[in-house]
Design a protein around this motif. Structure first.
Motif, PDB file in Angstrom:
ATOM      1  N   GLU A  65       0.851  -1.183   0.000  1.00  0.00           N
ATOM      2  CA  GLU A  65       0.000   0.000   0.000  1.00  0.00           C
ATOM      3  C   GLU A  65       0.893   1.241   0.000  1.00  0.00           C
ATOM      4  N   PRO A  66       0.516   2.263  -0.747  1.00  0.00           N
ATOM      5  CA  PRO A  66       1.355   3.465  -0.819  1.00  0.00           C
ATOM      6  C   PRO A  66       1.703   4.058   0.545  1.00  0.00           C
ATOM      7  N   LEU A  67       0.761   4.063   1.466  1.00  0.00           N
ATOM      8  CA  LEU A  67       1.043   4.654   2.772  1.00  0.00           C
ATOM      9  C   LEU A  67       2.070   3.855   3.558  1.00  0.00           C
ATOM     10  N   ARG A  68       2.125   2.558   3.347  1.00  0.00           N
ATOM     11  CA  ARG A  68       3.134   1.752   4.030  1.00  0.00           C
ATOM     12  C   ARG A  68       4.530   2.110   3.519  1.00  0.00           C
ATOM     13  N   ILE A  69       4.646   2.374   2.230  1.00  0.00           N
ATOM     14  CA  ILE A  69       5.945   2.783   1.689  1.00  0.00           C
ATOM     15  C   ILE A  69       6.368   4.108   2.314  1.00  0.00           C
ATOM     16  N   ILE A  70       5.442   5.054   2.371  1.00  0.00           N
ATOM     17  CA  ILE A  70       5.743   6.354   2.969  1.00  0.00           C
ATOM     18  C   ILE A  70       6.135   6.179   4.435  1.00  0.00           C
ATOM     19  N   PHE A  71       5.399   5.344   5.148  1.00  0.00           N
ATOM     20  CA  PHE A  71       5.720   5.077   6.548  1.00  0.00           C
ATOM     21  C   PHE A  71       7.137   4.530   6.664  1.00  0.00           C
ATOM     22  N   TRP A  72       7.479   3.558   5.813  1.00  0.00           N
ATOM     23  CA  TRP A  72       8.808   2.956   5.867  1.00  0.00           C
ATOM     24  C   TRP A  72       9.879   4.000   5.598  1.00  0.00           C
ATOM     25  N   VAL A  73       9.708   4.786   4.544  1.00  0.00           N
ATOM     26  CA  VAL A  73      10.704   5.804   4.208  1.00  0.00           C
ATOM     27  C   VAL A  73      10.839   6.791   5.364  1.00  0.00           C
ATOM     28  N   GLY A  74       9.716   7.230   5.909  1.00  0.00           N
ATOM     29  CA  GLY A  74       9.751   8.184   7.009  1.00  0.00           C
ATOM     30  C   GLY A  74      10.422   7.637   8.251  1.00  0.00           C
ATOM     31  N   ASP A  75      10.237   6.354   8.498  1.00  0.00           N
ATOM     32  CA  ASP A  75      10.795   5.730   9.696  1.00  0.00           C
ATOM     33  C   ASP A  75      12.244   5.277   9.539  1.00  0.00           C
ATOM     34  N   TYR A  76      12.607   4.822   8.359  1.00  0.00           N
ATOM     35  CA  TYR A  76      13.903   4.169   8.201  1.00  0.00           C
ATOM     36  C   TYR A  76      14.951   4.988   7.451  1.00  0.00           C
ATOM     37  N   VAL A  77      14.539   6.067   6.827  1.00  0.00           N
ATOM     38  CA  VAL A  77      15.516   6.945   6.198  1.00  0.00           C
ATOM     39  C   VAL A  77      15.747   8.081   7.188  1.00  0.00           C
ATOM     40  N   ASP A  78      16.916   8.114   7.774  1.00  0.00           N
ATOM     41  CA  ASP A  78      17.185   9.139   8.774  1.00  0.00           C
ATOM     42  C   ASP A  78      18.409   9.966   8.406  1.00  0.00           C
ATOM     43  N   TRP A  91      17.490  15.297   0.715  1.00  0.00           N
ATOM     44  CA  TRP A  91      16.549  15.266  -0.403  1.00  0.00           C
ATOM     45  C   TRP A  91      15.129  15.157   0.114  1.00  0.00           C
ATOM     46  N   LEU A  92      14.940  14.357   1.138  1.00  0.00           N
ATOM     47  CA  LEU A  92      13.617  14.073   1.682  1.00  0.00           C
ATOM     48  C   LEU A  92      13.031  15.253   2.454  1.00  0.00           C
ATOM     49  N   LYS A  93      13.855  16.181   2.896  1.00  0.00           N
ATOM     50  CA  LYS A  93      13.364  17.339   3.643  1.00  0.00           C
ATOM     51  C   LYS A  93      12.657  18.358   2.751  1.00  0.00           C
ATOM     52  N   ASN A 132      10.227  17.439  -3.187  1.00  0.00           N
ATOM     53  CA  ASN A 132      10.664  16.047  -3.287  1.00  0.00           C
ATOM     54  C   ASN A 132       9.712  15.101  -2.559  1.00  0.00           C
ATOM     55  N   GLN A 133       9.131  15.559  -1.456  1.00  0.00           N
ATOM     56  CA  GLN A 133       8.146  14.738  -0.754  1.00  0.00           C
ATOM     57  C   GLN A 133       6.936  14.483  -1.656  1.00  0.00           C
ATOM     58  N   LYS A 134       6.497  15.524  -2.349  1.00  0.00           N
ATOM     59  CA  LYS A 134       5.370  15.384  -3.285  1.00  0.00           C
ATOM     60  C   LYS A 134       5.753  14.480  -4.450  1.00  0.00           C
ATOM     61  N   LEU A 135       6.983  14.602  -4.921  1.00  0.00           N
ATOM     62  CA  LEU A 135       7.469  13.754  -6.000  1.00  0.00           C
ATOM     63  C   LEU A 135       7.450  12.287  -5.576  1.00  0.00           C
ATOM     64  N   LEU A 136       7.899  12.015  -4.359  1.00  0.00           N
ATOM     65  CA  LEU A 136       7.891  10.652  -3.833  1.00  0.00           C
ATOM     66  C   LEU A 136       6.464  10.104  -3.770  1.00  0.00           C
ATOM     67  N   LEU A 137       5.546  10.890  -3.249  1.00  0.00           N
ATOM     68  CA  LEU A 137       4.145  10.454  -3.174  1.00  0.00           C
ATOM     69  C   LEU A 137       3.589  10.167  -4.561  1.00  0.00           C
ATOM     70  N   ASN A 138       3.845  11.069  -5.490  1.00  0.00           N
ATOM     71  CA  ASN A 138       3.375  10.895  -6.861  1.00  0.00           C
ATOM     72  C   ASN A 138       3.963   9.626  -7.475  1.00  0.00           C
ATOM     73  N   ALA A 139       5.234   9.389  -7.244  1.00  0.00           N
ATOM     74  CA  ALA A 139       5.904   8.204  -7.794  1.00  0.00           C
ATOM     75  C   ALA A 139       5.260   6.926  -7.273  1.00  0.00           C
ATOM     76  N   ILE A 140       4.970   6.894  -5.996  1.00  0.00           N
ATOM     77  CA  ILE A 140       4.398   5.693  -5.387  1.00  0.00           C
ATOM     78  C   ILE A 140       2.982   5.444  -5.895  1.00  0.00           C
ATOM     79  N   VAL A 141       2.210   6.503  -6.029  1.00  0.00           N
ATOM     80  CA  VAL A 141       0.811   6.356  -6.439  1.00  0.00           C
ATOM     81  C   VAL A 141       0.663   6.118  -7.937  1.00  0.00           C
ATOM     82  N   ASN A 142       1.421   6.856  -8.748  1.00  0.00           N
ATOM     83  CA  ASN A 142       1.205   6.839 -10.199  1.00  0.00           C
ATOM     84  C   ASN A 142       2.274   6.099 -10.999  1.00  0.00           C
TER      85      ASN A 142
END
Length: 74
Positions: free
Chosen positions: A31-44, A52-54, A58-68
């Motif tokens: 599920e897309p939200l699980r990917i976001i959760f993982w990235v948020g939790d494990y990329v420090d 890049w993630l800050k 780029n956060q919007k790009l990541l969301l778009n990539a996962i969904v579309n």
């Protein structure tokens, strides 16, 4: 791609690596939200590409990539 399909975004290789690691952790059909959760939790801040993630763009790009879907930049 059909007329109504969103255009795939282009992401850096390291972002693809994050997404693929999340899929390994949660299973291929993630599920897309699980990917976001993982990235948020494990990329420090010890990750070399953490800055890049800050960036909100780029956060919007990541969301778009996962969904579309996405392509990895050359």
């Amino acid at each position: 791609m059909t007329k109504d399909e969103p255009k795939k975004v282009v992401i850096p290789q390291f972002v693809d690596d994050w997404i693929e690691k999340a899929k390994v952790y949660y299973g291929d059909e993630v599920e897309p939200l699980r990917i976001i959760f993982w990235v948020g939790d494990y990329v420090d801040d010890t990750e070399s590409h953490y800055e890049w993630l800050k960036n909100i763009y780029n956060q919007k790009l990541l969301l778009n990539a996962i969904v579309n879907g996405y392509e990895v930049e050359d």
